[in-house]
Design an enzyme around this catalytic site. Structure first.
Site, PDB file in Angstrom:
ATOM      1  N   GLY A 219       0.800  -1.204   0.000  1.00  0.00           N
ATOM      2  CA  GLY A 219       0.000   0.000   0.000  1.00  0.00           C
ATOM      3  C   GLY A 219       0.837   1.260   0.000  1.00  0.00           C
ATOM      4  O   GLY A 219       0.299   2.367   0.115  1.00  0.00           O
ATOM      5  N   ASP A 220       2.160   1.113  -0.132  1.00  0.00           N
ATOM      6  CA  ASP A 220       3.060   2.273  -0.179  1.00  0.00           C
ATOM      7  C   ASP A 220       4.287   1.858  -0.981  1.00  0.00           C
ATOM      8  O   ASP A 220       4.239   0.866  -1.707  1.00  0.00           O
ATOM      9  CB  ASP A 220       3.410   2.737   1.235  1.00  0.00           C
ATOM     10  CG  ASP A 220       3.635   4.245   1.327  1.00  0.00           C
ATOM     11  OD1 ASP A 220       4.311   4.776   0.420  1.00  0.00           O
ATOM     12  OD2 ASP A 220       3.161   4.888   2.276  1.00  0.00           O
ATOM     13  N   ASP A 221       5.369   2.604  -0.869  1.00  0.00           N
ATOM     14  CA  ASP A 221       6.551   2.321  -1.672  1.00  0.00           C
ATOM     15  C   ASP A 221       7.062   0.900  -1.425  1.00  0.00           C
ATOM     16  O   ASP A 221       7.133   0.439  -0.286  1.00  0.00           O
ATOM     17  CB  ASP A 221       7.660   3.317  -1.338  1.00  0.00           C
ATOM     18  CG  ASP A 221       7.217   4.765  -1.534  1.00  0.00           C
ATOM     19  OD1 ASP A 221       6.539   5.049  -2.541  1.00  0.00           O
ATOM     20  OD2 ASP A 221       7.546   5.600  -0.667  1.00  0.00           O
TER      21      ASP A 221
END
Length: 442
Positions: A219-221
């Site tokens: 859900g992120d990098d």
């Protein structure tokens, strides 16, 4: 058999310490007791803690030096849903506060500090943070402190993480910080693509790091290279440098395959990424910084990107306005220089080839592009957006870049270092182990 830089002379099973793998009994005391008992062998050939098949519910526990945590293929370490089992610890000095909230932060599920020679491995066993509870409380603003991570090792030397699956972390998955000589390889990281801040692998003020053959859905990098936040990171002054990323596969619709920053106030340099793949990901290698961050992102070398379903191929921003407090220095202007991208094929690009936004009066310089093809879903009048950037490009960049990146033409490749970093010389050996019956640790 398993592969690791160092084998261990002593082995014990979690069951020796009263562990119960039923998925409901707390094993926090068992893990802590096991590590404490096995720490006596740190000067006598080291020790391995074997986690058998089963579901082992636990709160946070710390590792020790000359130590291996080994997970059976059917072993699942489950993060406790009882928040009273998660101690609150001090914020990182290079951040000045918790990342989510002012003040302290919850401990990470597997932690440790001031360690030497630490291995987390197995037959692809699983560490499941059961993060849904944390994500819900975060979205509802019901957390008093910053969420913990799945694995955080601080002030440590010689970290080796391989052949495990990490699921549903409360926030970041693997966070080495203030550490060196780190290898993360053959690791699978999975979280819902809308889960908040579930970054994959985040070396933070770390040197000599090798990340390879990893698969991240996040859900992120997928990988984020950091080094402290604004005035706290500037004062702490510990860069991230000499970092290699190879054969990474990333899926992250709202974030980057590899991010540099946004917390980069100790500096980031000598990052080498090659043979990396992103599918349905917002951007490839993204630089995130802002006035107040200070220091630099420089000497970044990327080659061999295979991208499909991207919002942007290239994205840099000098306007990432996330600050820990109002105490940042408005005269701390970051320097971004010597950034090379070559051998890039991107299909299904649905927004633009590039969004490049430097800083007024401090342009991002030294950008080099070669052998780049970005296939946009729809024809765009302005496929490149560029402000306050400077660079050069070869004739085989399609669509042609903005004028700011055509200040010099070249027919050759962009720079990529030819030297071998010490972290690439770290080797592994085959280690054998005997799993003792319960109560028979040796």
């Amino acid at each position: 058999m398993y592969l690791a830089p160092n084998c261990r002379a002593h082995t014990a099973s979690l069951a020796d310490f009263g562990g119960v793998g039923d998925g409901t009994t707390s094993n926090t005391a068992a893990f802590r007791s096991a590590v404490d008992e096995l720490s006596q062998y740190s000067g006598d050939g080291g020790a391995m803690l074997y986690v058998p098949a089963g579901k082992w519910l636990t709160g946070p526990f710390n590792l020790t030096s000359h130590f291996t945590l080994f997970l059976h293929s059917d072993a699942v370490i489950l993060g406790s849903q009882n928040m009273s089992e998660w101690p609150v610890i001090a914020p990182l000095p290079s951040y000045g506060r918790g990342r989510d909230k002012i003040g302290g932060r919850y401990a990470s599920l597997i932690g440790g500090a001031n360690l030497t020679d630490v291995v987390i491995t197995g037959n692809n066993g699983t560490i499941d943070g059961q993060g849904a509870m944390w994500w819900s409380k975060f979205h509802q603003n019901k957390l008093k402190y910053t969420r913990g991570y799945l694995v955080e090792l601080m002030w440590s030397e010689g970290i080796f993480i391989s052949n495990v699956t990490l699921l549903n972390s409360p926030a970041w998955n693997i966070h080495p910080v203030y550490s060196s000589n780190i290898v993360v390889q053959g690791v699978t990281i999975l979280a819902p693509t809308r889960s908040p801040n579930t970054d994959g692998i985040n070396p933070d003020s770390c040197s000599h790091v090798r990340i390879e053959d990893c698969y991240v859905v996040s859900g992120d990098d997928c990988v984020a290279i950091k080094s402290g936040w604004d005035e706290y990171g500037i004062k702490f002054n510990m860069p991230s440098q000499h970092i290699v990323v190879r054969r990474l596969t990333c899926v992250s619709p709202t974030s980057a395959m590899i991010a540099l920053g946004s917390e980069m106030s100790g500096g980031v340099s000598d990052v080498r990424a090659e043979d990396i793949t992103a599918v349905n990901t917002e951007s490839a290698v993204r630089i995130k910084t802002a006035v107040g961050r200070g220091n630099y992102v420089k000497d970044v070398f990327v080659r061999g990107m295979h991208l499909d379903g991207m919002k942007y191929v290239f994205w840099m921003t000098g306007n990432y306005k996330s600050h820990p407090d109002d105490g940042f220095d408005p005269n701390a202007i970051p320097v971004v220089d010597n950034i090379s991208y070559q051998d890039v094929v991107a299909t299904g690009v649905y927004k633009s080839a590039a969004r490049l936004e430097g800083i007024d009066g401090a342009p991002f310089r030294g950008i080099c592009l070669a052998n780049v093809t970005a296939q946009l879903d729809k024809s765009k009048k302005y496929p490149w957006t560029c402000t306050d950037v400077e660079g050069v490009s070869s004739a085989d960049v399609t669509p042609p870049p903005c004028e700011a990146l055509q200040q010099g033409k070249h027919d050759g490749a962009c720079p990529f270092p030819t030297d071998t970093l010490p972290i690439d010389k770290v080797t592994v050996q085959q280690c054998a182990y005997d799993v003792p019956p319960a109560g028979a640790g040796n």
